[in-house]
Design a protein around this motif. Structure first.
Motif, mmCIF file in Angstrom:
data_model
loop_
_atom_site.group_PDB
_atom_site.id
_atom_site.type_symbol
_atom_site.label_atom_id
_atom_site.label_comp_id
_atom_site.label_asym_id
_atom_site.label_seq_id
_atom_site.Cartn_x
_atom_site.Cartn_y
_atom_site.Cartn_z
ATOM 1 N N VAL A 158 -5.597 3.241 2.296
ATOM 2 C CA VAL A 158 -4.724 3.090 4.221
ATOM 3 C C VAL A 158 -6.237 2.543 4.575
ATOM 4 C CG1 VAL A 158 -4.773 5.015 6.047
ATOM 5 C CG2 VAL A 158 -2.979 4.778 3.744
ATOM 6 N N PHE A 159 -7.143 3.220 3.763
ATOM 7 C CA PHE A 159 -8.642 2.520 4.562
ATOM 8 C C PHE A 159 -8.693 1.258 4.706
ATOM 9 C CE2 PHE A 159 -9.540 6.762 5.975
ATOM 10 C CZ PHE A 159 -10.643 6.965 6.567
ATOM 11 N N ALA A 201 0.729 -0.834 -0.064
ATOM 12 C CA ALA A 201 0.146 -0.144 -0.185
ATOM 13 C C ALA A 201 0.802 1.570 0.183
ATOM 14 C CB ALA A 201 -1.095 -0.069 1.135
ATOM 15 N N ASP A 202 0.567 2.521 -0.783
ATOM 16 C CA ASP A 202 0.848 3.372 -0.547
ATOM 17 C C ASP A 202 0.288 4.621 -0.057
ATOM 18 O OD1 ASP A 202 1.700 6.485 -1.245
ATOM 19 O OD2 ASP A 202 1.320 6.012 -3.514
ATOM 20 N N ILE A 203 0.871 4.908 1.262
ATOM 21 C CA ILE A 203 0.462 5.448 2.946
ATOM 22 C C ILE A 203 0.282 6.544 1.969
ATOM 23 C CG2 ILE A 203 1.525 3.954 4.363
ATOM 24 C CD1 ILE A 203 2.644 6.327 5.279
ATOM 25 N N SER A 204 0.343 7.762 1.500
ATOM 26 C CA SER A 204 0.060 9.006 1.102
ATOM 27 C C SER A 204 -1.596 9.014 0.394
ATOM 28 C CB SER A 204 1.012 9.630 0.194
ATOM 29 O OG SER A 204 0.866 8.542 -1.680
ATOM 30 N N ASP A 205 -2.112 7.971 -0.127
ATOM 31 C CA ASP A 205 -3.677 7.425 -0.936
ATOM 32 C C ASP A 205 -4.551 7.014 0.343
ATOM 33 O OD1 ASP A 205 -5.131 6.109 -2.513
ATOM 34 O OD2 ASP A 205 -4.378 6.247 -4.144
ATOM 35 N N ARG A 206 -5.237 8.024 0.848
ATOM 36 C CA ARG A 206 -6.166 8.032 1.835
ATOM 37 C C ARG A 206 -7.205 6.779 1.175
ATOM 38 N NH1 ARG A 206 -11.621 9.160 3.365
ATOM 39 N NH2 ARG A 206 -11.676 10.002 5.401
ATOM 40 N N SER A 207 -7.778 6.369 0.127
ATOM 41 C CA SER A 207 -8.085 5.205 0.259
ATOM 42 C C SER A 207 -7.206 3.494 0.361
ATOM 43 C CB SER A 207 -8.657 4.868 -1.637
ATOM 44 O OG SER A 207 -7.883 5.151 -2.677
ATOM 45 N N VAL A 216 0.304 9.520 8.056
ATOM 46 C CA VAL A 216 -0.422 10.028 9.332
ATOM 47 C C VAL A 216 -1.937 9.927 9.514
ATOM 48 C CG1 VAL A 216 0.669 10.638 11.660
ATOM 49 C CG2 VAL A 216 2.378 10.209 10.058
ATOM 50 N N VAL A 217 -2.099 11.413 9.093
ATOM 51 C CA VAL A 217 -3.354 11.298 8.610
ATOM 52 C C VAL A 217 -4.426 10.397 8.818
ATOM 53 C CG1 VAL A 217 -5.471 13.423 7.981
ATOM 54 C CG2 VAL A 217 -3.262 13.797 9.209
ATOM 55 N N TRP A 218 -3.844 9.944 7.642
ATOM 56 C CA TRP A 218 -5.595 9.258 6.856
ATOM 57 C C TRP A 218 -5.221 7.323 7.665
ATOM 58 C CZ3 TRP A 218 -6.685 12.524 4.911
ATOM 59 C CH2 TRP A 218 -6.062 13.286 3.669
ATOM 60 N N GLY A 219 -4.067 7.196 8.406
ATOM 61 C CA GLY A 219 -3.661 6.491 9.370
ATOM 62 C C GLY A 219 -4.441 6.331 10.317
ATOM 63 N N MET A 220 -4.227 7.613 11.372
ATOM 64 C CA MET A 220 -5.218 7.618 12.505
ATOM 65 C C MET A 220 -6.882 7.634 12.175
ATOM 66 S SD MET A 220 -3.399 10.462 14.664
ATOM 67 C CE MET A 220 -3.478 12.033 13.527
ATOM 68 N N ASP A 271 5.440 18.521 -1.732
ATOM 69 C CA ASP A 271 4.551 18.128 -1.639
ATOM 70 C C ASP A 271 4.840 16.017 -1.468
ATOM 71 O OD1 ASP A 271 2.889 20.569 -2.380
ATOM 72 O OD2 ASP A 271 3.318 19.903 -4.303
ATOM 73 N N ARG A 272 5.766 16.072 -1.545
ATOM 74 C CA ARG A 272 5.795 14.269 -1.655
ATOM 75 C C ARG A 272 6.514 13.986 -0.366
ATOM 76 N NH1 ARG A 272 4.692 9.664 -2.242
ATOM 77 N NH2 ARG A 272 6.245 7.880 -1.775
ATOM 78 N N ILE A 273 7.275 15.237 0.392
ATOM 79 C CA ILE A 273 7.190 14.778 2.017
ATOM 80 C C ILE A 273 6.202 14.653 2.744
ATOM 81 C CG2 ILE A 273 8.523 16.869 2.341
ATOM 82 C CD1 ILE A 273 11.101 15.253 4.011
ATOM 83 N N HIS A 274 5.665 15.547 2.356
ATOM 84 C CA HIS A 274 4.340 15.747 3.454
ATOM 85 C C HIS A 274 3.459 15.139 2.831
ATOM 86 C CE1 HIS A 274 5.025 19.672 5.543
ATOM 87 N NE2 HIS A 274 6.059 20.070 5.083
ATOM 88 N N ALA A 275 3.673 14.448 1.869
ATOM 89 C CA ALA A 275 2.055 13.479 1.372
ATOM 90 C C ALA A 275 2.478 11.904 2.115
ATOM 91 C CB ALA A 275 1.949 13.228 -0.112
ATOM 92 N N VAL A 276 3.346 11.594 2.294
ATOM 93 C CA VAL A 276 4.197 10.502 2.746
ATOM 94 C C VAL A 276 4.125 10.974 4.128
ATOM 95 C CG1 VAL A 276 5.972 8.552 3.696
ATOM 96 C CG2 VAL A 276 5.451 9.719 0.527
ATOM 97 N N ASN A 277 4.810 11.615 4.831
ATOM 98 C CA ASN A 277 5.064 11.718 6.236
ATOM 99 C C ASN A 277 3.921 12.216 7.173
ATOM 100 O OD1 ASN A 277 7.683 10.974 5.354
ATOM 101 N ND2 ASN A 277 9.464 12.798 6.700
ATOM 102 N N VAL A 278 2.725 13.136 6.234
ATOM 103 C CA VAL A 278 1.912 13.608 7.334
ATOM 104 C C VAL A 278 0.369 13.212 6.676
ATOM 105 C CG1 VAL A 278 1.109 15.791 7.758
ATOM 106 C CG2 VAL A 278 3.457 15.898 7.758
ATOM 107 N N LYS A 279 0.535 13.734 5.544
ATOM 108 C CA LYS A 279 -0.817 12.776 4.893
ATOM 109 C C LYS A 279 -0.941 11.598 5.341
ATOM 110 C CE LYS A 279 -1.711 16.521 1.307
ATOM 111 N NZ LYS A 279 -2.288 16.066 0.128
#
Length: 259
Positions: free
Chosen positions: A69-70, A61-67, A117-121, A107-115
């Motif tokens: 992660v769900f 899975a690509d954790i930067s992709d919300r769908s 985590v948000v999608w995971g939570m 954009d890339r580092i925030h997509a992975v490291n921040v988004k």
């Protein structure tokens, strides 16, 4: 500490800190869903972990992709028969002077490291609430969540964000019995730090190994951190002994940053 009967999802679980965390949680009795982008490393990690007798599945899975992660959380719960713990461990580093950071790099580092985590939570909390589970959300931060470092501005900005997200989520999810905490490692001898050291050498002209040695030289305990050092603390966060702790981003760095 026993995690018998628990199911844990570990992102970035195919190598480094993530794999060490998965190994420790499995040793504690948890069933493990390994999540990563690299299919070959993922398969190798699954084989290694299942060889210890652990119940394990792997999910690309690509954790930067919300769908994705769900879907990852639902797949883990379906394959392993439940869901109790998520370790949002996956992340990337970046070494770049502030003046030279591009829009794509930011954009890339925030997509992975921040988004990521948000999608995971979000995904974890939704499933915990649906199941009535008093689950554990554990996020990867860093000493860079407590102190900014030159040449690592973009990376630091993502880890400061993870720290604040951890606090906010802890307050929002507390009524549902869900705890949210973060671990903040220092200089860990992994592929990520090899790449950080290489990039410092490229940008600053330092010799390969010099940056790593400089950072290690500031550690009070006198040695670089190992993935196992990190995993041991995450094990405590995942277990019942930490049930009364939430909203914290704990530094575990051998004595570098004091907060």
């Amino acid at each position: 500490m026993s995690l018998d009967g628990k199911v844990a999802v570990v992102t970035g679980g195919a190598r480094g800190i993530g794999l060490a965390i998965a190994q420790r949680l499995a040793a504690d009795g948890a069933a493990i869903a390994l999540v990563d982008l690299n299919a070959d490393q993922l398969a190798e990690a699954e084989t290694q972990l299942s060889g210890t007798g652990a119940r394990v599945c792997s999910i690309a899975a690509d954790i930067s992709d919300r769908s994705q992660v769900f879907a990852m959380v639902e797949s883990a719960a379906g394959q392993l028969g439940g869901f109790d713990i998520i370790v949002n461990n996956a992340g990337i580093a970046q070494v770049q002077p502030i003046a030279e950071i591009t829009e794509d790099e930011m954009d890339r580092i925030h997509a992975v490291n921040v988004k990521g985590v948000v999608w995971g939570m979000q995904a974890a909390a939704a499933r915990f609430k649906a199941d009535g589970t008093r689950g554990k959300i554990i996020n990867a931060a860093s000493i860079a969540a407590h102190e900014g470092y030159p040449m690592l501005a973009a990376y630091c900005s993502t880890k400061f964000a993870v720290r604040s997200l951890t606090q906010s989520a802890a307050k929002e999810f507390a009524a549902d019995g869900i705890t949210v905490n973060a671990y903040c490692p220092g200089v860990v001898g992994t592929d990520m730090w090899t790449e950080i050291d290489r990039r410092f050498a490229e940008v600053t002209g330092a010799e390969i190994g010099a940056t790593f040695d400089e950072f290690v030289g500031s550690i009070a305990l006198g040695r670089p951190q190992t993935p196992t050092d990190v995993a041991n603390f995450v094990s405590w966060l995942a277990g019942s002994d930490s049930d009364y702790m939430t909203g914290q981003a704990v530094v575990i760095d051998g004595g570098m940053v004091y907060r």
